[in-house]
Design an enzyme around this catalytic site. Structure first.
Site, short mmCIF file in Angstrom:
data_model
loop_
_atom_site.label_atom_id
_atom_site.label_comp_id
_atom_site.label_asym_id
_atom_site.label_seq_id
_atom_site.Cartn_x
_atom_site.Cartn_y
_atom_site.Cartn_z
N LYS A 70 -15.74 4.36 -21.87
CA LYS A 70 -15.33 5.76 -21.65
C LYS A 70 -15.62 6.19 -20.22
O LYS A 70 -16.30 7.20 -19.98
CB LYS A 70 -16.00 6.70 -22.65
CG LYS A 70 -15.63 6.41 -24.10
CD LYS A 70 -16.16 7.43 -25.06
CE LYS A 70 -15.78 7.12 -26.50
NZ LYS A 70 -16.45 5.92 -27.06
N ILE A 74 -15.14 10.09 -10.14
CA ILE A 74 -14.08 10.30 -9.17
C ILE A 74 -13.19 9.04 -9.16
O ILE A 74 -13.64 7.95 -9.54
CB ILE A 74 -14.62 10.60 -7.75
CG1 ILE A 74 -15.49 9.44 -7.25
CG2 ILE A 74 -15.40 11.91 -7.74
CD1 ILE A 74 -15.81 9.55 -5.77
O1 C5P Z 1 -19.36 3.13 -37.96
P1 C5P Z 1 -17.99 3.65 -37.68
O2 C5P Z 1 -16.89 2.79 -38.28
O3 C5P Z 1 -17.84 5.11 -37.99
O4 C5P Z 1 -17.87 3.46 -36.10
C1 C5P Z 1 -16.75 3.83 -35.40
C2 C5P Z 1 -16.83 3.37 -33.99
O5 C5P Z 1 -15.76 3.97 -33.28
C3 C5P Z 1 -18.10 3.75 -33.25
O6 C5P Z 1 -18.39 2.72 -32.31
C4 C5P Z 1 -17.74 5.03 -32.54
O7 C5P Z 1 -18.44 5.21 -31.34
C5 C5P Z 1 -16.27 4.79 -32.24
N1 C5P Z 1 -15.48 6.01 -32.08
C6 C5P Z 1 -15.32 6.96 -33.08
N2 C5P Z 1 -14.55 8.05 -32.88
C7 C5P Z 1 -13.95 8.22 -31.70
C8 C5P Z 1 -14.07 7.28 -30.70
C9 C5P Z 1 -14.86 6.17 -30.93
O8 C5P Z 1 -15.88 6.82 -34.17
N3 C5P Z 1 -13.18 9.27 -31.53
#
Ligand code: C5P
Length: 240
Positions: A70, A74
């Site tokens: 993520k 700049i």
């Molecule tokens: O454990 P779980 O399946 O909920 O994990 C989802 C993964 O996706 C985590 O690594 C989380 O940081 C990532 N993620 C998310 N929602 C977002 C972006 C990324 O759950 N909007």
């Protein structure tokens, strides 16, 4: 519904988030998942926990890597970071979905003469609600802001977006069949939702227009992670 035109092998549609406390835990999980899983997401927890070396370990095992960094800074700094990441062989990279950041990332990769990583834009974090947006000075309805930022990210050169399953269908229609949609927030029908507010099964997300699903806890906490991964792949296969 606008279907994706991307030809993605079944196994590459499942990305396992290696959200585990220690590098050793991540390594053991990769071993336990064996051939079932070919694509892994490394996030800030691993990168700042000594886990950047896992990228090379995963490559040596023939796996693909999604670097969930993520990036936000700049343009020059993002560009320099992407120049280095382009040498890493990582498949996907997330950047904050502001158009100048996406453009800097896409330009740096193309200047590096690299095909990878694909640049995935994070539009609005799913942890933010309308009140959070208001506090940040945004008055647009959240759904519209997601769509607006996704379109701007595409124009700026993003290869895809991170989107919840609930946004996937709308974004697929808006962005067309060539943008990659990667969807977290996946739970099997019988699993706890944890802190995810709105969840879908992998099959539902793929049907809604996602190309890949990101799964963490559903697999990581399973007593038999490889069996769980297999069941999720079956669910995806049924949706294709
Ligand atoms: O454990 P779980 O399946 O909920 O994990 C989802 C993964 O996706 C985590 O690594 C989380 O940081 C990532 N993620 C998310 N929602 C977002 C972006 C990324 O759950 N909007």
């Amino acid at each position: 519904m606008t279907p994706s035109r991307l030809d993605v092998p079944l196994r590459e549609r499942l990305i396992v988030a290696l959200d585990l406390p220690r590098v050793l835990d991540a390594r053991n999980m990769v071993a336990a998942l064996g051939d079932e899983v070919v694509f892994y997401k490394l996030g800030l927890q691993q990168v700042f926990g000594g886990g950047l070396g896992l990228v090379d370990e995963l490559f040596r095992l023939g796996k693909k890597v999604f670097l969930d960094a993520k990036l936000t800074d700049i343009a020059a700094t993002v560009g320099n970071a992407v120049t280095n990441i382009s040498r890493s062989g990582a498949e996907f990279l997330t950047v904050t979905g502001d158009a100048p950041i996406v453009r800097a990332a896409a330009d740096a990769r193309s200047k590096a003469g690299a095909r990878k990583p694909l640049i995935l834009a994070v539009t609005v974090l799913t942890s933010l609600d309308q009140q959070d947006l208001a506090d940040m000075g945004f008055s647009m309805p959240l759904e519209d802001l997601v769509a607006h930022r996704a379109l701007k990210a595409k124009e700026a050169g993003a290869d895809g977006v991170i989107a919840s399953g609930f946004e996937a269908a709308k974004l697929r229609a808006l962005l067309g069949p060539d943008m990659r949609i990667v969807t977290p927030g996946i739970r099997s029908a019988d699993s706890p939702k944890d802190d995810q507010k709105r969840v879908m099964t992998a099959g539902e997300a793929i049907r809604a227009g996602a190309d890949h699903v990101v799964v963490g806890r559903d697999i990581l906490r399973s007593p038999d992670p490889a069996k769980k991964a297999r069941a999720i792949l079956d669910d995806i296969a049924g949706a294709l």
